[in-house]
Design an enzyme around this catalytic site. Sequence first.
Site, mmCIF file in Angstrom:
data_model
loop_
_atom_site.group_PDB
_atom_site.id
_atom_site.type_symbol
_atom_site.label_atom_id
_atom_site.label_comp_id
_atom_site.label_asym_id
_atom_site.label_seq_id
_atom_site.Cartn_x
_atom_site.Cartn_y
_atom_site.Cartn_z
ATOM 1 N N ASN A 152 0.783 -1.107 0.039
ATOM 2 C CA ASN A 152 0.024 -0.026 -0.069
ATOM 3 C C ASN A 152 0.806 1.208 0.101
ATOM 4 O O ASN A 152 0.362 2.419 -0.321
ATOM 5 C CB ASN A 152 -0.923 0.101 1.264
ATOM 6 N N THR A 242 -25.266 -11.110 13.665
ATOM 7 C CA THR A 242 -26.068 -10.738 12.623
ATOM 8 C C THR A 242 -25.202 -10.089 11.515
ATOM 9 O O THR A 242 -24.511 -9.127 11.609
ATOM 10 C CB THR A 242 -27.232 -9.978 13.022
ATOM 11 N N CYS A 333 -3.183 3.534 8.451
ATOM 12 C CA CYS A 333 -3.329 2.872 9.734
ATOM 13 C C CYS A 333 -2.221 3.646 10.537
ATOM 14 O O CYS A 333 -2.265 3.294 11.797
ATOM 15 C CB CYS A 333 -3.599 1.481 9.872
#
Length: 386
Positions: A152, A242, A333
């Site tokens: 990256n 979920t 990050c």
Amino acid sequence: MKRVYLDHNATTPIRPEVRERLLATLDAVEGNPSSVHAAGRWARQILDEAREEVASALGVTEDEVIFTSGGTEANNLALFGILRASGRAAGAGGLVTTAVEHAAVLDPAAVLEQQGFSVTRVGVDPECRVDVDAIVNAAEGAALVSVMAAGNEVGVINPIETLARSLEERYGANRPRLHVDAVQALGRVPVALRARGIDAASFSAHKIGGPTGCGVLFRAAGTRIDGLMFGGGQEIELRPGTENVPAAAASALAVRLAVEEQREYAQRVSELANLLWDELRTALPDACLLGPALDASDRLPNTLNVAIPGIDGRVLVTRLDLAGLEVSAGSACASGSLEPSHVLRAMGMSEEAARSGLRLSLGRTTTRDDVHIAVDIMSRTLGERT
């Protein structure tokens, strides 16, 4: 003042058609896809169709696609999950990776090391290229090898298929599993998941015009992964909870479009990247392009990392932002870190030189005007140095 965004390796603007599907699915889905009533079955159908769309685009089967919250979770699930499933005790064979991986691989590697697993970080050359033979040699007795498909920061493309083939030729049935962080590769270069010997691969939707908070882990049939969380049986019991059906549906469209448009995208951003570098080196003669040559076959078409002597990249990022240009000094990050880029340091650059790197990453929405404006802003900003 028109602002120019050249930080597409950090995230990309959501595509209009992807946003439309996201909103439409948010309106349409009312049930839990694990429920058996009509609303639940409708949600399940949309989720199943999203999984099918991703599988078709990537050339894999539906039961090999696991939805996650992003590339970071997919990497963690692969690294910890494969090692746990291997049955290896700490110290009995661990992980081989490279020194230039994303933090979503290097940080889990550090945790594994603290837990007693052996971790080997193979270095790179001054252009950020990995040595396949060095990785293969280091992998003797290891349970897992994890190597990114594309970097990256500098944009180097790693020879993953060659690595997979070499591991199999060297170790045969006893070869370590191979995980690939393909977050930066998808939509920019072909990703051959069916190459023999690739056991797992991670993807992130927001790098290709999809929504944030959704990713994909490819797990090849026959590859054992133990879950990291416990609860329901969702996502083949690997990710209980979920499912985010609207995000999965929108991400599936982003994946399909990225794969369908990859060749055209690569050609267009490659031309723009060449234009950007031509204008930059004219305006800033002391700028140096890091990594493989711009026309090298093992370089991402959209990524430039430029070192400007005497400049702290993180300070320059702030100054450029105030002037209307959005770029980065490395991985998003690690943007808050005061340390120089671990990637540039691994390439052999001094601490001072590694602080001078500036990453400019182009995307689907980048235009020629953006390139001209970006160079003008950089030229004027750097011309104000005292």
